[in-house]
Structure formats: C-alpha cells, structure tokens
Design an enzyme around this catalytic site. Structure first.
Site, PDB file in Angstrom:
ATOM      1  CE  LYS A 267      -3.389   2.427   2.797  1.00  0.00           C
ATOM      2  NZ  LYS A 267      -4.145   2.343   4.025  1.00  0.00           N
ATOM      3  CG  ASP A 272      -5.625   7.680   5.184  1.00  0.00           C
ATOM      4  OD1 ASP A 272      -6.586   8.029   4.575  1.00  0.00           O
ATOM      5  OD2 ASP A 272      -5.849   6.624   5.614  1.00  0.00           O
ATOM      6  CE  LYS A 279      -6.751   7.964   8.581  1.00  0.00           C
ATOM      7  NZ  LYS A 279      -7.441   6.904   9.134  1.00  0.00           N
ATOM      8  CG  ASP A 290      -2.169   4.927   5.191  1.00  0.00           C
ATOM      9  OD1 ASP A 290      -1.968   3.679   5.679  1.00  0.00           O
ATOM     10  OD2 ASP A 290      -3.169   5.289   4.745  1.00  0.00           O
ATOM     11  CG  ASP A 349     -10.139   7.112   7.067  1.00  0.00           C
ATOM     12  OD1 ASP A 349      -9.092   6.939   6.480  1.00  0.00           O
ATOM     13  OD2 ASP A 349     -10.235   7.237   8.364  1.00  0.00           O
ATOM     14  CD  GLU A 351      -6.813   5.044   2.663  1.00  0.00           C
ATOM     15  OE1 GLU A 351      -7.832   5.099   3.590  1.00  0.00           O
ATOM     16  OE2 GLU A 351      -5.974   4.733   3.217  1.00  0.00           O
ATOM     17  NE  ARG A 353     -11.217  -1.339   3.842  1.00  0.00           N
ATOM     18  CZ  ARG A 353     -11.752  -1.630   4.912  1.00  0.00           C
ATOM     19  NH1 ARG A 353     -12.725  -2.296   5.190  1.00  0.00           N
ATOM     20  NH2 ARG A 353     -10.966  -1.099   6.164  1.00  0.00           N
TER      21      ARG A 353
HETATM   22  N1  BES Z   1      -4.472   4.202   7.032  1.00  0.00           N
HETATM   23  C1  BES Z   1      -5.622   3.912   7.829  1.00  0.00           C
HETATM   24  C2  BES Z   1      -5.299   2.630   8.938  1.00  0.00           C
HETATM   25  C3  BES Z   1      -4.285   3.241   9.871  1.00  0.00           C
HETATM   26  C4  BES Z   1      -4.713   3.540  11.160  1.00  0.00           C
HETATM   27  C5  BES Z   1      -2.927   2.848   9.895  1.00  0.00           C
HETATM   28  C6  BES Z   1      -3.700   3.817  12.077  1.00  0.00           C
HETATM   29  C7  BES Z   1      -2.072   3.000  10.718  1.00  0.00           C
HETATM   30  C8  BES Z   1      -2.540   3.436  12.059  1.00  0.00           C
HETATM   31  C9  BES Z   1      -6.615   3.339   6.998  1.00  0.00           C
HETATM   32  O1  BES Z   1      -6.686   3.808   5.702  1.00  0.00           O
HETATM   33  C10 BES Z   1      -7.868   3.689   7.584  1.00  0.00           C
HETATM   34  O2  BES Z   1      -8.182   4.920   7.800  1.00  0.00           O
HETATM   35  N2  BES Z   1      -8.664   2.483   8.172  1.00  0.00           N
HETATM   36  C11 BES Z   1     -10.046   2.744   8.796  1.00  0.00           C
HETATM   37  C12 BES Z   1     -11.087   1.937   8.126  1.00  0.00           C
HETATM   38  C13 BES Z   1     -12.390   2.124   8.471  1.00  0.00           C
HETATM   39  C14 BES Z   1     -12.895   3.443   7.942  1.00  0.00           C
HETATM   40  C15 BES Z   1     -13.498   1.071   7.971  1.00  0.00           C
HETATM   41  C16 BES Z   1      -9.722   2.461  10.145  1.00  0.00           C
HETATM   42  O3  BES Z   1      -8.992   1.520  10.485  1.00  0.00           O
HETATM   43  O4  BES Z   1     -10.215   3.281  11.011  1.00  0.00           O
HETATM   44 ZN    ZN Z   2      -4.927   4.518   4.884  1.00  0.00          ZN
HETATM   45 MN    MN Z   3      -7.801   5.606   5.757  1.00  0.00          MN
END
Ligand code: BES
Ligand code: ZN
Ligand code: MN
Length: 505
Positions: A267, A272, A279, A290, A349, A351, A353
């Site tokens: 990735k 992000d 966020k 990220d 968020d 994104e 996947r």
């Molecule tokens: N990049 C984030 C996940 C992340 C969080 C990585 C903290 C490292 C540290 C990812 O893109 C994300 O925002 N995931 C969301 C998914 C949710 C919206 C289903 C999450 O984990 O909150």
């Molecule tokens: Zn992310």
């Molecule tokens: Mn995200």
C-alpha cells in the site's frame, strides 16, 4: 559505519571501546570477557558479585579502563536469560551498545560473536545480527535538521575472532547484514519523510533509482494507463488530490529458467487524511506513514537483488494521496475495480483496500503467484494486536505458515487472524457487489475479506502492519519513528523460497 572481521584477541585490540556480553544469572565470565576482566583486576566480576551488573536484557554498563587495556572503554551489555537467547537479543544488545558508544564519542569499537554455547547460533547469523543491530540502532532521521555539532557516529566496528577459519563466515554475515539493514533503513527513511516530500511521484523516483542500481526492471503506470487498465478503485481514491497517482511495478528476474514469480504488493498511500470521511487530528498525524507497505516492498526487492537470490519477484505499489476536495470521492459513490467488481464506498477513509483491490487484480491478471501484500490497513488491527505484532490473513495455510516462520526467524512478529466466510455478509452492499467497510467489529478481518475478493484463487497472504509500522519509543534495534517493519520478513521469505545457487533447494 564500516564493519571488519579480524583475527585476534578482544583484550588486545586498540580501539575506543570493546563490547562484551553477559547473560543474567551467571557470575562466571568466559572467553574474551574473562580475559578483559583479568586485565581490569577482576572489576567486572566484582561488579557482578555486588549486584551492580545483572546482565538483564538491554542493561548496559560503560567502564573506563584507565590504561589497563588498549581500549579506552569496556561496555558490558546484558543479554538476558541464556535459555531465551536468540538473534533478536544479539541485535538489540548491539543496538543499545552502539547508541551508548556514540554518546561516549567512540569512533572505533570491537566485539566478538556470542553464539550462546556451542552450536546454538551459527557464526554467520551472529555476524549478520551484530551488523543489523548496530546499523539499525544507530539509525537517525535527521535529513531536515541542521547538522548538530556533537552528532557522532561510530566509524568502524571490528568483529574479533581467534579462529582464523571462521573469518569467512563472519564476512559473509556482515555482508548480508549490511544489505538487509540498508533496506530497512531505506524503508524507514521513506516512511519518516514528510508527505509533502514523499509524494507518489517521489516514491516512483526512488523505485526507479533502486531498480537502476540493482538490475531490476521498473514500469510506472500514469493516470492514463490506469484508465486503460480500468483501475476505477485506485483512480477513485486519487481523484481528490492534485498529486498524480503512480502505479509502480518492479520486476526482478533472478531465476530466468523458472516461470514462477512471487508477488509483493504494498500500500503506497503517501498521505491519508481520510478524504471526505475526514480523520480527526489525533488519527491523522502519523498518516504520512500510510505508504509503509509500499516502502517495505520496494526496499525488500532491492535487497533481494543485491543478495542475488535465485528467484523471480514482482513488486507492485499503487501510490496516491487520500485528500478531501472538490473532486474527491464521496461516501455513497460506486466504483468499478479492474476485475469488474463494483464497490460502494461507504467510508472514504477505507481507501487502502480500494487501491489494493486494483493492485491485487493486476497481479492476478499477470499470473503472479503467490501474492504477499503489506498494508497499514486498519486501526482495528493495531487495537487487536498492539504495536509489536502484525496481523496476517490467508486463503492458503501452507503459505502463511512459511511467512510466519520467516518472520519469527528474523525478529518480526506475525500473528495469524481468521478469515471466516460468515463475516463476508458484513461487506455486502445493497447497491454494488461489495462495500468498502464492514463496520467496527472485526474491522481488520472484514478488510482482509474485502481484499480476498480481488485475489481470485491465487495463494495469498495479507499482512496488516498498522500496529508495528511506527514506534513511540527507542528500544533495541527500533528507533522512535518508522520501523521498516516487513522488509526483513520479505527478504527472509524470498530467501527461503529461492532455489539455492548451483542446484536444487
Ligand atoms: N491507514 C488507515 C489505517 C491506519 C490506522 C494505519 C492507524 C495505521 C495507523 C486506513 O486507511 C484507515 O483509515 N482505516 C480505517 C478503516 C475504517 C474506515 C473501516 C480505520 O481503521 O479506521
Ligand atoms: Zn490508509
Ligand atoms: Mn484511511
């Protein structure tokens, strides 16, 4: 820092500092440590007896030799319990020692390998771990700081060995350690680099440099080519930012007589923000990292090439930012990935996947198998496993067993989480083939189940590195900031899967 294997006795080496090790619960010094203790009038054994030196893991004692040894300082580094001794402990003790010596203005240091009793650890592996620990422990990210006056580095580390016939093994370990630590440091540098510098274009440039230096083929797909490939999910994420997305493909052919290719997918989300599903400040600050999965696969394929492993690997990095803006993806939008599946974006968020859906589909279309993807994918995985473990998921148990074993052997902790069919309904959409969030519970699992929809029946392992990609504190070979997690596991896996030179496995 340079490394050299040299014949001799540690207590006779002329240098700034010698490093000796001590297990906890022992008061008998052996080998090089015993000789040094004699030179110092049994000072070390005295300190052990009085309980001042305990040999606990990561404990350090710096002793001034006052002319009783050619070296100015002796460092006694604790290794913890002998029964629990392994290469991790070697790396961590060296990392702590090297950081201490930097503070004591040492330029040249010397040590011996510690194999933990006859036959426990191979000398080549010990030398590799010493090299890795020293380089990783001394790591600092200070590119954007003005050079500090007292910023010193160890220039030379000597590995001293009495047995001449051992020197070649030590040299081999040093060389491997330098290559692997160099790759981890490249990944750390990329992840620590702020997002205004580490743009998708900059990631592509680094990939091109690594490729040019190591005989790797590189292709970077631009937006127009992504459109031709119908990468609607990646393009959807990329539409909110003015930074052009890059789809980076690196191809290493180390085994031309073989058609099989191992795939690394990382990735490459260079920042992000969450997009329109923005966020909060608390969760946004580390999101320059990220792209850690992408950085790890670029660094790993470079190391595999430098090690000249007999294997074919393709590394794929979908790179973009995720920003809100006038053109940005909106909750409720429907995208079509390049394998034809439609995705309802319920949360912008989620994104990672989306961009991985197109990267994995692309890999499957190229016939690359097996596939290993690395991604800072879910906060849920961080919550579940903390920051010392990455979660792994698979559709192929034999493959994940190899990945977990590779991780264990190189000091990166992986923990398998389930991929149960019954959770698939959480990802069901009313209006598209799938939606991009399965909700809060089991969030790391539903994210992995989403990815599984894009690998077809290719054997695949997904590694969620949202926990270990960064660390809050400096400890052992980890330094506050980016960890470079995943690089060592990927290189070890490639080495395990490679054909040994000059014949079969
Ligand atoms: N990049 C984030 C996940 C992340 C969080 C990585 C903290 C490292 C540290 C990812 O893109 C994300 O925002 N995931 C969301 C998914 C949710 C919206 C289903 C999450 O984990 O909150
Ligand atoms: Zn992310
Ligand atoms: Mn995200």
């Amino acid at each position: 820092m340079k490394f050299e294997a040299r014949a001799g006795n540690l207590n006779e080496v002329k240098c700034d500092a010698v490093i000796v090790n001590l297990f906890s619960g022992t008061d008998k010094l052996a080998g090089a440590a015993a000789a040094i203790d004699r030179n110092l009038g049994r000072l070390i054994s005295g300190l052990i007896k009085s309980g001042e030196i305990k040999g606990r893991l990561l404990d350090l004692h710096v002793i001034h030799t006052l002319g009783k040894l050619p070296a100015r300082l002796v460092v006694v580094a604790g290794l913890g319990k002998k029964e629990e001794f392994n290469l991790d402990k070697v790396r961590d003790a060296m990392a702590e020692s090297v950081r201490a010596l930097k503070k004591h203005n040492c330029k040249v240091a010397a040590t011996v390998i510690q194999s933990g009793g006859t036959g426990r650890l191979l000398p080549v592996d010990c030398a590799q771990a010493i090299t890795e620990g020293s380089l990783l422990g001394a790591y600092q990210y200070n590119k954007h700081k003005k050079k500090e006056e007292d910023e010193r580095d160890i220039e030379l580390l000597l590995l001293i060995e009495q047995d001449m016939s051992m020197l070649n093994h030590l040299k081999e370990g040093i060389e491997k350690g330098r290559i692997i630590a160099g790759a981890v440091i490249l990944a750390r540098d990329m992840v620590n680099e702020p997002a205004n510098h580490m743009t998708p274009a900059h990631m592509a440039k680094i990939a091109e440099e690594i490729a040019a230096a190591n005989g790797i083929k590189v292709t970077v797909l631009e937006r127009g080519q992504m459109e031709k490939e119908k990468m609607g999910a990646l393009l959807g994420v990329a539409q909110g930012t003015s930074q052009p997305p890059k789809f980076i493909v690196l191809d290493y052919r180390g085994d031309t007589s073989n058609k099989d290719t191992l795939g690394f997918v990382g990735k490459g989300l260079t920042f992000d923000s969450g997009g329109i599903s923005l966020k909060s400040q608390e969760f946004m600050s580390d999101m320059k990292g990220d792209m850690s999965g992408g950085a790890a696969v670029i660094a790993a394929i470079g190391a595999v090439a430098r090690l000249k492993l007999k294997i074919n690997i393709t590394a794929i990095i979908p790179a973009t930012e995720n920003l809100p803006g006038g053109r940005a993806l909106k909750p409720g939008d429907v995208l079509k990935a390049s394998n034809g599946k439609t995705i309802e974006v319920v949360n912008t968020d989620a994104e990672g996947r989306l961009i991985l859906a197109d990267a994995l589909s692309y890999a499957v279309r190229q016939g690359i198998s097996p596939l290993i993807d690395l991604a800072t994918l879910t906060g849920a995985c961080h919550v579940a496993l903390g920051d010392a473990y990455a979660g792994v998921f698979t559709n192929n148990q034999a493959l994940v067993d190899k990945v977990v074993k590779a991780g264990n052997e190189c000091g990166e902790n992986l923990w398998q989480l389930p991929l149960p069919d019954e959770y698939k309904e959480l990802n069901k959409s009313d209006i598209a083939d799938i939606k991009n969030s399965g909700g809060r519970y089991g969030g790391a699992i539903t994210a992995a189940l989403f990815l599984q929809e894009f690998v077809s029946d290719t054997p695949w392992v997904h590694m969620d590195i949202a926990g270990p990609f960064m660390t809050e504190k400096t400890r052992g070979s980890l330094v506050k900031g980016a960890t470079g997690f995943g690089v060592r596991t990927l290189v070890k896996l490639a080495s395990d899967l490679s054909r040994k030179k000059g014949g079969n496995k």
